[in-house]
Each structure stands twice: as C-alpha cells, then as structure tokens.
Scaffold this motif. Structure first.
Motif, mmCIF file in Angstrom:
data_model
loop_
_atom_site.group_PDB
_atom_site.id
_atom_site.type_symbol
_atom_site.label_atom_id
_atom_site.label_comp_id
_atom_site.label_asym_id
_atom_site.label_seq_id
_atom_site.Cartn_x
_atom_site.Cartn_y
_atom_site.Cartn_z
ATOM 1 N N ALA A 166 -35.885 -30.241 11.821
ATOM 2 C CA ALA A 166 -34.682 -29.821 12.537
ATOM 3 C C ALA A 166 -34.291 -28.367 12.276
ATOM 4 O O ALA A 166 -34.014 -27.620 13.230
ATOM 5 N N PRO A 167 -34.246 -27.893 11.021
ATOM 6 C CA PRO A 167 -33.897 -26.481 10.816
ATOM 7 C C PRO A 167 -34.893 -25.523 11.471
ATOM 8 O O PRO A 167 -34.502 -24.452 11.948
ATOM 9 N N LEU A 168 -36.168 -25.916 11.514
ATOM 10 C CA LEU A 168 -37.183 -25.070 12.146
ATOM 11 C C LEU A 168 -36.966 -25.002 13.652
ATOM 12 O O LEU A 168 -37.047 -23.933 14.263
ATOM 13 N N VAL A 169 -36.692 -26.154 14.269
ATOM 14 C CA VAL A 169 -36.434 -26.189 15.713
ATOM 15 C C VAL A 169 -35.184 -25.397 16.053
ATOM 16 O O VAL A 169 -35.156 -24.627 17.022
ATOM 17 N N ALA A 170 -34.133 -25.576 15.258
ATOM 18 C CA ALA A 170 -32.898 -24.839 15.509
ATOM 19 C C ALA A 170 -33.122 -23.334 15.410
ATOM 20 O O ALA A 170 -32.612 -22.554 16.233
ATOM 21 N N GLU A 171 -33.906 -22.919 14.413
ATOM 22 C CA GLU A 171 -34.185 -21.492 14.253
ATOM 23 C C GLU A 171 -35.042 -20.971 15.402
ATOM 24 O O GLU A 171 -34.804 -19.877 15.929
ATOM 25 N N LYS A 172 -36.035 -21.756 15.818
ATOM 26 C CA LYS A 172 -36.933 -21.332 16.897
ATOM 27 C C LYS A 172 -36.195 -21.223 18.223
ATOM 28 O O LYS A 172 -36.395 -20.254 18.983
ATOM 29 N N LEU A 173 -35.316 -22.197 18.510
ATOM 30 C CA LEU A 173 -34.594 -22.217 19.789
ATOM 31 C C LEU A 173 -33.268 -21.461 19.728
ATOM 32 O O LEU A 173 -32.588 -21.359 20.744
ATOM 33 N N ARG A 174 -32.914 -20.977 18.533
ATOM 34 C CA ARG A 174 -31.596 -20.359 18.316
ATOM 35 C C ARG A 174 -30.498 -21.311 18.792
ATOM 36 O O ARG A 174 -29.575 -20.941 19.518
ATOM 37 N N LEU A 175 -30.625 -22.539 18.326
ATOM 38 C CA LEU A 175 -29.781 -23.639 18.757
ATOM 39 C C LEU A 175 -28.778 -23.994 17.670
ATOM 40 O O LEU A 175 -29.145 -24.129 16.495
ATOM 41 N N GLN A 176 -27.515 -24.126 18.035
ATOM 42 C CA GLN A 176 -26.539 -24.629 17.081
ATOM 43 C C GLN A 176 -26.876 -26.071 16.719
ATOM 44 O O GLN A 176 -27.327 -26.839 17.558
ATOM 45 N N TRP A 177 -26.607 -26.414 15.460
ATOM 46 C CA TRP A 177 -26.914 -27.778 15.056
ATOM 47 C C TRP A 177 -25.982 -28.203 13.931
ATOM 48 O O TRP A 177 -25.357 -27.382 13.271
ATOM 49 N N GLY A 178 -25.887 -29.511 13.778
ATOM 50 C CA GLY A 178 -25.120 -30.091 12.696
ATOM 51 C C GLY A 178 -25.977 -31.090 11.952
ATOM 52 O O GLY A 178 -26.928 -31.646 12.505
ATOM 53 N N SER A 179 -25.672 -31.291 10.671
ATOM 54 C CA SER A 179 -26.419 -32.271 9.891
ATOM 55 C C SER A 179 -25.539 -33.454 9.544
ATOM 56 O O SER A 179 -24.338 -33.297 9.290
ATOM 57 N N ALA A 180 -26.134 -34.639 9.569
ATOM 58 C CA ALA A 180 -25.439 -35.888 9.262
ATOM 59 C C ALA A 180 -25.952 -36.408 7.925
ATOM 60 O O ALA A 180 -27.132 -36.754 7.800
ATOM 61 N N LEU A 231 -39.660 -32.812 18.496
ATOM 62 C CA LEU A 231 -38.247 -32.437 18.490
ATOM 63 C C LEU A 231 -38.021 -31.169 19.293
ATOM 64 O O LEU A 231 -36.992 -31.041 19.975
ATOM 65 N N LEU A 232 -38.952 -30.237 19.243
ATOM 66 C CA LEU A 232 -38.834 -29.015 20.048
ATOM 67 C C LEU A 232 -38.760 -29.355 21.536
ATOM 68 O O LEU A 232 -37.931 -28.811 22.270
ATOM 69 N N ALA A 233 -39.593 -30.277 21.982
ATOM 70 C CA ALA A 233 -39.570 -30.690 23.389
ATOM 71 C C ALA A 233 -38.280 -31.432 23.724
ATOM 72 O O ALA A 233 -37.690 -31.218 24.787
ATOM 73 N N ALA A 234 -37.817 -32.293 22.811
ATOM 74 C CA ALA A 234 -36.605 -33.071 23.071
ATOM 75 C C ALA A 234 -35.377 -32.180 23.131
ATOM 76 O O ALA A 234 -34.437 -32.448 23.906
ATOM 77 N N ALA A 235 -35.352 -31.113 22.330
ATOM 78 C CA ALA A 235 -34.153 -30.269 22.225
ATOM 79 C C ALA A 235 -34.200 -29.042 23.116
ATOM 80 O O ALA A 235 -33.254 -28.246 23.117
ATOM 81 N N ALA A 236 -35.262 -28.894 23.900
ATOM 82 C CA ALA A 236 -35.454 -27.658 24.673
ATOM 83 C C ALA A 236 -34.289 -27.348 25.603
ATOM 84 O O ALA A 236 -33.925 -26.186 25.796
ATOM 85 N N GLU A 237 -33.681 -28.370 26.185
ATOM 86 C CA GLU A 237 -32.583 -28.159 27.134
ATOM 87 C C GLU A 237 -31.228 -28.486 26.524
ATOM 88 O O GLU A 237 -30.217 -28.558 27.240
ATOM 89 N N ALA A 238 -31.189 -28.694 25.225
ATOM 90 C CA ALA A 238 -29.942 -29.134 24.589
ATOM 91 C C ALA A 238 -29.002 -27.958 24.313
ATOM 92 O O ALA A 238 -29.424 -26.813 24.145
ATOM 93 N N ASP A 239 -27.708 -28.264 24.267
ATOM 94 C CA ASP A 239 -26.698 -27.302 23.855
ATOM 95 C C ASP A 239 -26.393 -27.423 22.369
ATOM 96 O O ASP A 239 -25.842 -26.501 21.761
ATOM 97 N N LEU A 240 -26.720 -28.578 21.786
ATOM 98 C CA LEU A 240 -26.399 -28.830 20.395
ATOM 99 C C LEU A 240 -27.321 -29.928 19.875
ATOM 100 O O LEU A 240 -27.686 -30.841 20.623
ATOM 101 N N MET A 241 -27.665 -29.837 18.603
ATOM 102 C CA MET A 241 -28.477 -30.864 17.962
ATOM 103 C C MET A 241 -27.759 -31.351 16.706
ATOM 104 O O MET A 241 -27.230 -30.553 15.935
ATOM 105 N N ILE A 242 -27.738 -32.680 16.518
ATOM 106 C CA ILE A 242 -27.250 -33.295 15.290
ATOM 107 C C ILE A 242 -28.446 -34.001 14.658
ATOM 108 O O ILE A 242 -29.100 -34.817 15.315
#
Length: 412
Positions: free
Chosen positions: A109-123, A90-101
């Motif tokens: 997911a919360p770990l990747v968001a915290e590591k990348l400082r990436l905004q995210w939403g949960s479904a 997931l870290l590799a998939a989200a590396a260039e993302a602006d947002l993760m759901i």
C-alpha cells in the motif's frame, strides 16, 4: 479499501465500506480472492489481491500461529515472496481511486500510494500493532521482555529498537521492489511505513488500549467497527434462539475464523469442562462429532457474535481483536486462550481491565479450564467490570467517527 488476512481483518473493512457506500461513495474492496463471493454479495465491487491463499488451510494456519515463529512465517513465506504480485494487483485496483484505506499487512500500500501520489489511510486493529514504548505489548516472538513493561519508556524503547535490528533483513524484498520502481529505498514496513502520513485509524476501543505519546501524529481512535453477518441473506438460526431461551445463560466457546481450522483438542476439552461445571455450552465453529448438539450443548459452524455473546455467562475465545471487541461490547466476562499474533497481548489487556482471564493455549486442559471458568462465574467483580466496559463501548460512535474522518481526508 485493501486488506489481507482473516475475517477479523475483513469485517472491519466491510463495516467501513458499507457505511461509505450508504453515504453515496463508490467503494472497491481489494482482498484475498477467497472472499470474493462474500464481498460481492453485499453489492460491493471486489478486486482480488495476491497471494491467493486459503484462510482455512490447516497446515498454513498451524505455521502462522506458532507463538515464536508465526510472524516470520507469515511475512517471509507468505506475504513478502508475493509482494510484487500484491503491488501489481493493488496498483490496478487503485488506479482510478481518489483515496485508499489499507490494512497493515498490505505492505504494497505505501508503495502504491507513493507511485500514484494517492492519499491514503491506514487501518490498525489492535494496540500491539503500534509498538508503543509507553504502553508495551506482549510480543509473541520475544515474550520474555513483557516482564519489563514497567521498566520505563527508555528501556522499552531500547527493546523495540533491538527488535527492529533483528528483523531488518526480513524487509529486503520491500527495499528491492522500491529500487525497481524508482521509489525511495529507505523503508521500515512494520514500525513506520504501515502508518499513513495522512490518517491512521485505531479501530479498537480505548478500553483495550489508550492513545499514547509515541503513536503516529495523524492517529484517530474511533474504536471498534463491527460487522459479523455470515451473508446478507442469512442471520442466526432458529435453533440458536430457541437454545438461548431454553435455560440458563450458556458458556460460549469459539476460536474465531482462523484458529478454528487448527483447533486441536480445544472443543473436546471445553465440552468436558462445561459438563464438569454443570453448565450449558454453545460451541461456535466446532466440527468434532463429540460436540454434537444435545439438550445442554449446541454446536454451530457459524453464529453472529453480536447475537450470541450478550446471552453468554462467559465467553471463551482465542483473543483476536474482532472477537475481543465483540466480547467487550457484549459486556460479558471472558476467558482468552491465545493462539498467536496479537492474541496474547489482547488477553493480557483483558486481564488488566478486570473483565476476564487469560490461559495459555499449552495450559488449556479440563482442570485449568474448570478452575478459570469457576473463578469467572463466582467472582461478581468480573460481571460488574465487564458490564461497565460494555456500556462504554456501546456508547462509542465509532463507525460514524471513522467514516467522517475518511470523508474529511477525501475533501482535502
């Protein structure tokens, strides 16, 4: 967009992904490798997430659907031992993302968001996932406490806190990986961390579960979002259309995309019950030779629920959130035979709503099925209440509301 699970988890993701793609966004779907062909056939970019499990594996499904031990089997034997693999993918998939759901089973997911400082939403796909003390759910691993659901907020809150203590040791792999990555160690993967601090999408209708005071602050409830095509190039078969047009509305029997691979005698019992009632039947997912197509019965490996459910007299199913949503939208009475997870709770909610009945899997016999189906067919209140619920859900502009919220998060 990341999800782990069955088609019931993947299909809402695809509904959102296709609408966001239509709006001009570049969308990547990260999920179990088994779904690669299905996702890429829709013109979406796919990235595989480990564990690379087979959602049709009968032995695995049987373990996960044990009403008592299923959740622990899934968490501690399937998902958490591969948490580092899921995180890396997931870290590799989200590396260039602006947002993760992310779906709730994507504990990385919360770990990747915290590591990348990436905004995210949960479904979140079902009411039981919110663990509300104001609207207590039927919890499969402690079903006895469901009898206390009317005991008040304080009692039910105490029960949930006790459940947290009992399951705390499950999450040591998450704490260990957090230490390794230099992230905050304190965590609560099921009761807190799976909910994004930015946006929580409750992707089920308020008919099934209304918003509660103890839901996370940033929760929006658009309602169900639907996708049920088998492939972008194939819709339902001509034989299905011909069968539906050839006689009275049939009873439709289905076990969704997961329980169908551990169906036991469900289809044989269902066919015998339909015969005794003198009703036509459609059996979706049936593989048994005893449910061969005939003048009164049609067996299909797959059929889009949106095409078949509205023409049913009664829909008999396992109670998965996606199947329940489709049945509610169709406005037809339901008989739910839960196989695990959120299904017993969805069954209880359908009963309280007055649109169907619930029958334990262990109690599903020819006699009990005939009794419940006779009740659903004879009592017009089920038809009336189901039609009212269906009309309400069909008015919900869920996909637009959900995607508007995702775009608003992108613009922050």
């Amino acid at each position: 967009m990341a999800t782990i699970g069955s088609l019931g988890d993947l299909h809402p993701t695809l509904a959102l992904a296709l609408e966001l793609k239509r709006r001009g966004h570049l969308v990547t779907v990260a999920s179990t490798g088994y779904y690669r062909d299905k996702v890429e056939a829709l013109g979406l970019t796919f990235r595989a997430l480990r564990p690379n499990w087979d959602p049709t594996d009968q032995n695995l499904i049987a373990q996960c659907e044990d009403l008592k031990s299923g959740p622990e089997v899934l968490f501690r034997k399937l998902i958490l031992p591969h948490l580092r693999d899921t995180y890396d993918d997931l870290l590799a998939a989200a590396a260039e993302a602006d947002l993760m759901i992310a779906g709730e089973l994507v504990y990385a997911a919360p770990l990747v968001a915290e590591k990348l400082r990436l905004q995210w939403g949960s479904a979140i796909l079902s009411p039981t996932s919110f663990f509300s003390a104001h609207d207590p759910s039927y919890l499969v691993n402690i079903p006895e406490v469901y009898r206390l659901r009317r005991a008040g907020w304080g009692i039910n809150r105490a029960i949930l806190e006790f459940g947290k203590l009992l399951s705390r040791h499950w999450w040591e792999p998450v704490r260990s990986l957090r230490r390794e990555l230099g992230l905050r160690v304190a965590c609560d993967p099921v009761f807190k961390d799976k909910f994004s601090p930015d946006l929580v999408l409750a992707l089920f209708s308020s008919c099934l579960g209304a918003p509660q005071p103890d839901w996370p602050r940033h929760t929006l409830q658009p309602g169900f979002v639907f996708y049920d095509r088998h492939s972008p190039h194939k819709d339902d078969s001509p034989e299905l259309a011909d069968f539906l047009a050839a006689g009275d509305a049939p009873i439709v029997f289905t076990l969704g995309s997961t329980a169908v691979h551990n169906s036991g005698d469900f289809y044989d019992v269902s066919m015998t019950a339909a015969r005794q009632l003198g009703r036509r039947g459609v059996f979706v997912g049936a593989k048994s030779t005893s449910t061969a197509t005939s003048a009164d019965f049609l067996a299909l490996l797959y059929a889009p629920y949106s095409r078949i459910f509205p023409g049913a007299s009664v829909i008999v199913h396992q109670g998965g959130s996606g199947t329940t949503g489709q049945a509610l939208r169709a406005g037809r009475p339901q008989l739910i035979v839960p196989y695990g997870w959120d299904q017993p709770d969805n069954g209880a909610r359908v009963e309280r709503l007055g649109v169907g009945l619930c029958l334990a899997r262990s109690a599903y016999s020819v006699q009990s099925a005939v009794e419940k189906l006779s009740q659903l067919l004879a009592d017009r209140r089920f038809v009336t209440m189901s039609a009212e619920a269906g009309a309400r859900i069909r008015k919900e502009d869920s996909l637009r509301i959900a995607c508007d919220a995702i775009e608003a998060l992108l613009d922050r």
